[in-house]
Design a protein around this motif. Structure first.
Motif, short mmCIF file in Angstrom:
data_model
loop_
_atom_site.label_atom_id
_atom_site.label_comp_id
_atom_site.label_asym_id
_atom_site.label_seq_id
_atom_site.Cartn_x
_atom_site.Cartn_y
_atom_site.Cartn_z
N UNK A 192 47.35 18.82 0.57
CA UNK A 192 48.70 18.94 0.02
C UNK A 192 48.99 17.70 -0.82
N UNK A 193 49.29 17.90 -2.09
CA UNK A 193 49.64 16.79 -2.97
C UNK A 193 51.01 16.98 -3.59
N UNK A 194 51.84 15.94 -3.53
CA UNK A 194 53.19 16.01 -4.11
C UNK A 194 53.07 15.81 -5.62
N UNK A 204 40.74 20.05 -7.17
CA UNK A 204 41.31 21.36 -7.46
C UNK A 204 42.67 21.26 -8.10
N UNK A 205 43.09 22.37 -8.73
CA UNK A 205 44.39 22.44 -9.37
C UNK A 205 44.79 23.90 -9.52
N UNK A 206 46.06 24.10 -9.82
CA UNK A 206 46.59 25.44 -10.09
C UNK A 206 47.20 25.41 -11.48
N UNK A 265 48.47 27.87 -14.79
CA UNK A 265 48.81 29.22 -15.28
C UNK A 265 48.58 30.27 -14.20
N UNK A 266 48.92 29.91 -12.95
CA UNK A 266 48.81 30.85 -11.85
C UNK A 266 47.41 31.02 -11.30
N UNK A 267 46.42 30.31 -11.85
CA UNK A 267 45.03 30.43 -11.39
C UNK A 267 44.60 29.14 -10.70
N UNK A 268 43.98 29.31 -9.51
CA UNK A 268 43.49 28.15 -8.75
C UNK A 268 42.05 27.86 -9.13
N UNK A 269 41.77 26.59 -9.39
CA UNK A 269 40.41 26.15 -9.72
C UNK A 269 39.99 25.09 -8.71
N UNK A 270 38.78 25.24 -8.17
CA UNK A 270 38.23 24.26 -7.23
C UNK A 270 36.83 23.87 -7.72
N UNK A 293 56.99 21.71 -6.15
CA UNK A 293 56.48 20.43 -6.61
C UNK A 293 55.20 19.98 -5.91
N UNK A 294 54.62 20.82 -5.08
CA UNK A 294 53.38 20.49 -4.38
C UNK A 294 52.24 21.36 -4.89
N UNK A 295 51.05 20.78 -4.93
CA UNK A 295 49.82 21.54 -5.15
C UNK A 295 49.07 21.59 -3.82
N UNK A 296 48.71 22.80 -3.42
CA UNK A 296 48.02 23.01 -2.13
C UNK A 296 46.69 23.70 -2.41
N UNK A 297 45.61 23.09 -1.94
CA UNK A 297 44.27 23.66 -2.09
C UNK A 297 43.62 23.72 -0.71
#
Length: 604
Positions: free
Chosen positions: A25-27, A50-52, A54-59, A89-93
């Motif tokens: 979990x990253x703020x 990883x990141x999200x 345009x609605x797509x998750x990349x790892x 405001x969080x990215x969760x991978x």
């Protein structure tokens, strides 16, 4: 587990026998990354980013190069994406990987101390993948030391539902630490009077803010029942000539904490007994201050918070110290070597006699705390039975002086009468020009483990040291005498009387004049490993009845062989090397134990 002081990055994890799952979990609305690093930098690290977008998750599965720099993508992607989202405001991978991938661009995940590096970007990559232009800010990164096979616990997880809890504290009180590099402070406390038996269920060290790097370890020891309490709440220097005589009776361990450690929870079916006639009434808080800058302004009020319950659990737990007795004479570590192995034991003779006296056939070990100083790079606590090495109690091939944490065993281990424990410390002395000896200072060394078990015995210390005569004879030294005011012999105050070529030199002077290198250090280690041992078997602050003064080192006919799923069997007898979980060697050790039993039965 929160990774940084500003609570931007948090990681959760769980594992089974073959894989581990991380949830990061990253703020941030940008990318997040974690990695496992040998050194705490990006060099040679195993990294997941990883990141999200345009609605797509990349790892991506990545690795660090030989130096710090941009981490390229691995040739083979060994990460399984389970979930990804960007919310509030969080990215969760969330992803999973094997503990052992057999990929040269990955690192195995083991029960060693690991350095988890982490970083985050404020924005997603500008293209389809990270590039040098997506570098994180200097402040958006860090490193956290962890034991991944120790899942973090909270009160809600660790306490049985409905159990009542109360607390009491013992703290240093604005103690002005003297301006010396190493100082041990002893402060006497009276344990609260309890109306009935209680169980101690949680031990938490609370370190004064700002002193986190200076409070090296804190131990609490029980004193004898008829202790002179006139010195309660007063400070004195431990082990000094002015220390009150009664303080020497405070030997039984009640609590132990070392730098980097967290709170300790007793398993739900065990607790440390308080409030009965045989339980602690007066204790000493022994605090080791490490003050290499020789500060004159360090004031400390660190100490312990103890959580206890009147709702008694099934078993009374005990704590014993095993390993190498602390000695400036009988613990010798040569310089100028990448690996110096030191062996010591909790002998079968000590354990068997104590179990017999207590009316037990065995005890159950549930946790350990490995403890050494600056030179240690690896520690192994071996379990020996009838010449066969069983799966080890604990092993850390990446031991870190600044992170000494309790290790809860994956499963409780039964220690039977006739078993023994062997402690191995692996020291790197390349930065030392002279011999290092055992001692209390951070610059000296230790090789010990606090072993937590049930049911409780009276055993406080179960240790060995090489016989001093054998050690001196190895270096060609004959008669010696102690000189100076310090009556405790060590290499610096032992003056040689024979042979003539060493006459009037100290033992330390002779040892430091030798040509130490990897080969000569190995030769000494091998010789010391086979020397006759002095046994230190202490119960109720006295030598245990019926034990021998000297014991032979254990004979291991069938060492544990751990299977490596990538390259086949890997013997770990002599060098403390990286391993996967200890259970990998269970089946083979069971087989060799059975063979040993048959061999004894038929007198082969």
């Amino acid at each position: 587990m929160v990774l940084d002081l500003n609570e931007v990055m948090t990681v959760y994890w769980n594992f089974d026998d073959t894989s581990i799952t991380f949830e990061v979990h990253g703020k941030t609305k940008g990318w997040v990354g974690i990695g496992i690093s040998p050194s705490g930098s990006m060099a040679d690290a195993d990294i997941a980013v990883g990141w999200v977008k345009n609605g797509k998750t990349v790892l991506t599965d990545r690795h660090g190069g030989s130096q710090n720099g941009f981490p390229p993508v691995d040739t083979v992607q060994n990460l399984e994406l389970l979930e990804g989202m960007e919310v509030d405001g969080y990215t969760v991978i969330k992803f999973r990987r094997l503990l052992v991938t057999c990929d040269s661009e990955d690192l195995d995940i083991t029960d060693d101390t690991i350095k988890m590096i982490f970083a985050w970007g404020d924005e997603d990559p500008s293209g389809d993948d990270l590039s040098g232009d997506d570098r994180h800010k200097f402040t958006n990164r860090g490193v956290k030391k962890l034991l991944l096979f120790n899942l973090p616990e909270t009160d809600g997880d660790a306490f049985p539902e409905g159990e009542t809890h109360l607390t009491f504290d013992i703290f240093n009180n604005n103690f002005l630490v003297p301006p010396v590099d190493t100082y041990y402070n002893c402060r006497l406390f009276r344990i609260p009077d309890f109306p009935s038996k209680q169980h101690l269920v949680k031990v938490e060290a609370i370190i004064q803010k700002g002193n986190e790097l200076n409070v090296h370890h804190m131990d609490v020891y029980r004193c004898k029942d008829n202790f002179n309490t006139t010195n309660v709440n007063e400070n004195t220097r431990c082990f000094a000539s002015g220390m009150p005589e009664d303080f020497n009776s405070c030997l039984s361990t009640v609590a132990a904490w070392s730098i980097g450690g967290g709170a300790f929870y007793f398993p739900k079916h065990t607790g440390f007994s308080l409030g009965t006639p045989g339980d602690p009434k007066v204790v000493i808080l022994q605090t080791h201050y490490d003050n290499p800058q020789i500060r004159t302004d360090m004031v400390d009020s660190s100490g312990y918070r103890f959580t206890y319950t009147p709702d008694l659990r099934t078993y009374d737990a005990g704590i014993m110290v095993v390993g190498h007795g602390i000695s400036g004479l009988q613990h010798i570590i040569p310089p100028n070597a990448e690996s110096v192995l030191d062996y010591s034991e909790c002998p079968a003779n000590c354990l068997s006699e104590t179990l017999k006296a207590e009316g037990h056939d065995s005890i159950n070990v549930f946790a350990v705390l490995l403890h050494s100083h600056l030179l240690a790079k690896g520690m192994t606590l071996r379990h020996l039975r009838n010449g066969t090495e069983l799966p080890y109690f604990a092993k850390d091939s990446s031991y870190d002086f600044n992170f000494q944490e309790y290790r809860m065993l994956p499963e409780e281990r039964v220690l039977e009468s006739g078993d023994s424990i062997q402690m191995i410390c692996n020291y790197n002395t390349l930065k030392r020009e002279n011999v290092t000896v055992g001692g209390l200072s951070t610059e000296n060394e230790m090789c010990q483990t606090f072993v937590y078990y049930y049911p409780k015995m009276s055993l406080d210390f179960c240790e060995t040291m090489p016989n001093s005569t054998s050690l001196l004879r190895y270096f060609g030294i004959g008669r010696v005498k102690v000189v100076g005011d310090d009556y405790i012999p060590d290499l610096n105050n032992l003056l040689i009387q024979s042979p003539p070529k060493y006459e009037n030199k100290t033992v330390m002077e002779v040892l430091n004049s030798l040509n130490w290198n990897e080969e000569s250090a190995d030769d000494f280690s091998l010789a010391a490993r086979s020397m006759l041992r002095v046994q230190n078997c202490i119960s109720k602050r006295e030598p245990t009845a019926g034990v021998k003064k000297y014991v032979q080192p254990p004979k291991i006919d069938f060492p544990l062989v751990e299977t490596n799923s990538c390259s086949g069997p890997d013997s770990t007898t002599d060098k403390t090397t990286s391993s996967t979980q200890q259970l990998h060697g269970v089946y083979l050790s069971v087989v060799v134990a059975l063979l040993a039993s048959l061999q004894q039965s038929f007198n082969y």
